[in-house]
Design a protein around this motif. Structure first.
Motif, PDB file in Angstrom:
ATOM      1  N   VAL A  65       0.833  -1.214   0.000  1.00  0.00           N
ATOM      2  CA  VAL A  65       0.000   0.000   0.000  1.00  0.00           C
ATOM      3  C   VAL A  65       0.863   1.257   0.000  1.00  0.00           C
ATOM      4  N   ALA A  66       2.122   1.134  -0.410  1.00  0.00           N
ATOM      5  CA  ALA A  66       3.004   2.301  -0.491  1.00  0.00           C
ATOM      6  C   ALA A  66       2.790   3.008  -1.830  1.00  0.00           C
ATOM      7  N   VAL A  67       2.656   4.325  -1.778  1.00  0.00           N
ATOM      8  CA  VAL A  67       2.482   5.153  -2.964  1.00  0.00           C
ATOM      9  C   VAL A  67       3.705   6.039  -3.123  1.00  0.00           C
ATOM     10  N   VAL A  68       4.261   6.077  -4.333  1.00  0.00           N
ATOM     11  CA  VAL A  68       5.432   6.895  -4.628  1.00  0.00           C
ATOM     12  C   VAL A  68       4.990   8.059  -5.513  1.00  0.00           C
ATOM     13  N   LYS A  69       5.239   9.268  -5.046  1.00  0.00           N
ATOM     14  CA  LYS A  69       4.865  10.477  -5.792  1.00  0.00           C
ATOM     15  C   LYS A  69       6.126  11.231  -6.185  1.00  0.00           C
TER      16      LYS A  69
ATOM     17  N   GLU B 180       4.532   7.594   0.731  1.00  0.00           N
ATOM     18  CA  GLU B 180       3.565   7.597   1.817  1.00  0.00           C
ATOM     19  C   GLU B 180       2.654   6.385   1.709  1.00  0.00           C
ATOM     20  N   ALA B 181       2.058   6.029   2.836  1.00  0.00           N
ATOM     21  CA  ALA B 181       1.114   4.916   2.844  1.00  0.00           C
ATOM     22  C   ALA B 181      -0.201   5.360   2.212  1.00  0.00           C
ATOM     23  N   ASP B 182      -0.895   4.428   1.604  1.00  0.00           N
ATOM     24  CA  ASP B 182      -2.200   4.687   1.005  1.00  0.00           C
ATOM     25  C   ASP B 182      -3.131   5.286   2.056  1.00  0.00           C
TER      26      ASP B 182
END
Length: 366
Positions: free
Chosen positions: A189-193, A227-229
């Motif tokens: 559930v890790a999101v990379v921006k 950041e986490a979802d």
């Protein structure tokens, strides 16, 4: 006054009849729809994360590419006794030059030279060609004195936040995240921006390993945030716990959502009365209801019945979305049990009062 209604009894929320009574079909304000295979397909919408073509098509930039602000060391040797810059065998006094904001440097007798975007070796060849018309066989050396080239900043849920140089081993996103120690949250559930100038792109961390195109080349000044979802749903009613719950996977089914809060309460839950409350976009609502006239967000209530022959499969395939409320009604017998408990409790209390009154009467007798 006797007990005449279940409404005075404590309970976790509305029962099935009350939810159905609030449907549009009964002049309410929500569409109540039984979930089936067609409904699950029409509502299976998950967030689409990905990079634009500008990110994906950007080629790798060499770690030795010069950029504005870099400081270069310049040394020039000439093969004549009285050279234009130095005597034979001795390097010119010129030692360091800084690349200006436009990306240029100035070398005497060579003029203004475009340095940004070139490597030190390319700059050396340009300077050599410029000086060769004025002094025979000049020998030029260009080195990077200060400024370690392009850098990116990495913040958020990584093991080591900081500013990192783009070097040969870390020219791509995946390699740079590895340099920062990897993600510090559940990778699923890790999101990379990535913020690059005025453009932003984001992907699921796991997609880096499933789609090589997403392991994009980095650029100077990129800001990387991990950041986490943040998606979550609310669980209410006869479940193991009633709370707001963050998603534990990228795609979360109704069955997984129920399991995530401890399953159905075995002494309270009605497996025929599982409801998902959601504000649905008009396009999806029209598709679900077989209509074309709805405009704007619509209140939808989807009903799951685990006791139906295909009920477990339907719940497994029904996708939970951010902001959903999953509500499980109590079994009908629970309310009857509460009524009986309330009645027996009331009768017991009355009997106790009567017994107490008799005792007081006996104690007060002459």
């Amino acid at each position: 006054m006797g007990l005449t209604s279940c409404d005075v009894l404590p309970r976790s929320g509305p029962n099935k009849q009350e939810i159905y009574a609030g449907s549009v079909q009964r002049e309410g304000d929500a569409f109540v729809v039984a979930a089936n295979d067609r409904v699950t397909r029409a509502t299976a919408v998950v967030p689409a994360l990905g990079f634009s073509s500008n990110f994906i098509n950007a080629g790798q930039v060499g770690s030795d590419t010069v950029r504005p602000g870099d400081v270069l060391g310049v040394a020039i040797w000439e093969n004549v006794e009285q050279g234009i810059l130095a005597s034979a065998g001795a390097p010119a006094a010129l030692q360091e030059v800084q690349v200006d904001g436009s990306g240029f440097i100035f070398i005497p007798y060579a003029g203004r030279i475009k340095a940004a975007g070139n490597s030190p070796e390319a700059i050396r060849r340009i300077v050599t060609d410029k000086l060769a018309t004025q002094t025979p066989d000049p020998q030029v050396l260009i080195t990077r004195v200060a400024g370690d080239g392009a850098t990116v900043s990495i913040t958020g849920a990584v093991s080591a936040q900081g500013v990192y140089a783009i070097e040969r081993p870390t020219r791509t996103l995946g390699a740079m995240l590895a340099r920062a120690g990897g993600v510090a949250v559940n990778p699923e559930v890790a999101v990379v921006k990535i913020i690059r100038g005025h453009t932003t792109g984001q992907i699921w961390y796991q997609d880096l390993f499933e789609d090589p195109r997403l392991d994009i080349a980095l650029r100077n000044g990129d800001r990387i945030l991990v950041e986490a979802d943040t998606r979550a749903f609310t669980a209410l009613g006869a479940t193991g716990t009633q709370t707001r719950v963050n998603f534990s996977t990228q795609n979360l089914s109704a069955l997984e959502a129920i399991a995530q809060v401890g399953g159905l309460n075995p002494t309270l839950a009605d497996p025929t009365g599982i409801f998902v409350f959601r504000n649905e976009d008009a396009e999806i609502a029209n598709n679900v209801l077989g209509r074309t006239d709805l405009v704007g967000a619509q209140r939808m209530v989807y009903v799951l019945n685990l006791t139906e022959p295909n009920g477990m499969f339907t719940a497994r395939d029904f996708v939970i979305r951010d902001g959903d409320t999953v509500y499980v009604t109590e079994a009908p017998y629970v309310q009857w049990a509460k009524v009986i408990t309330a009645l027996t409790g009331t009768l017991g209390a009355a009997e106790s009062l009567a017994n107490a009154g008799s005792t007081v009467g006996l104690l007060g007798a002459p």
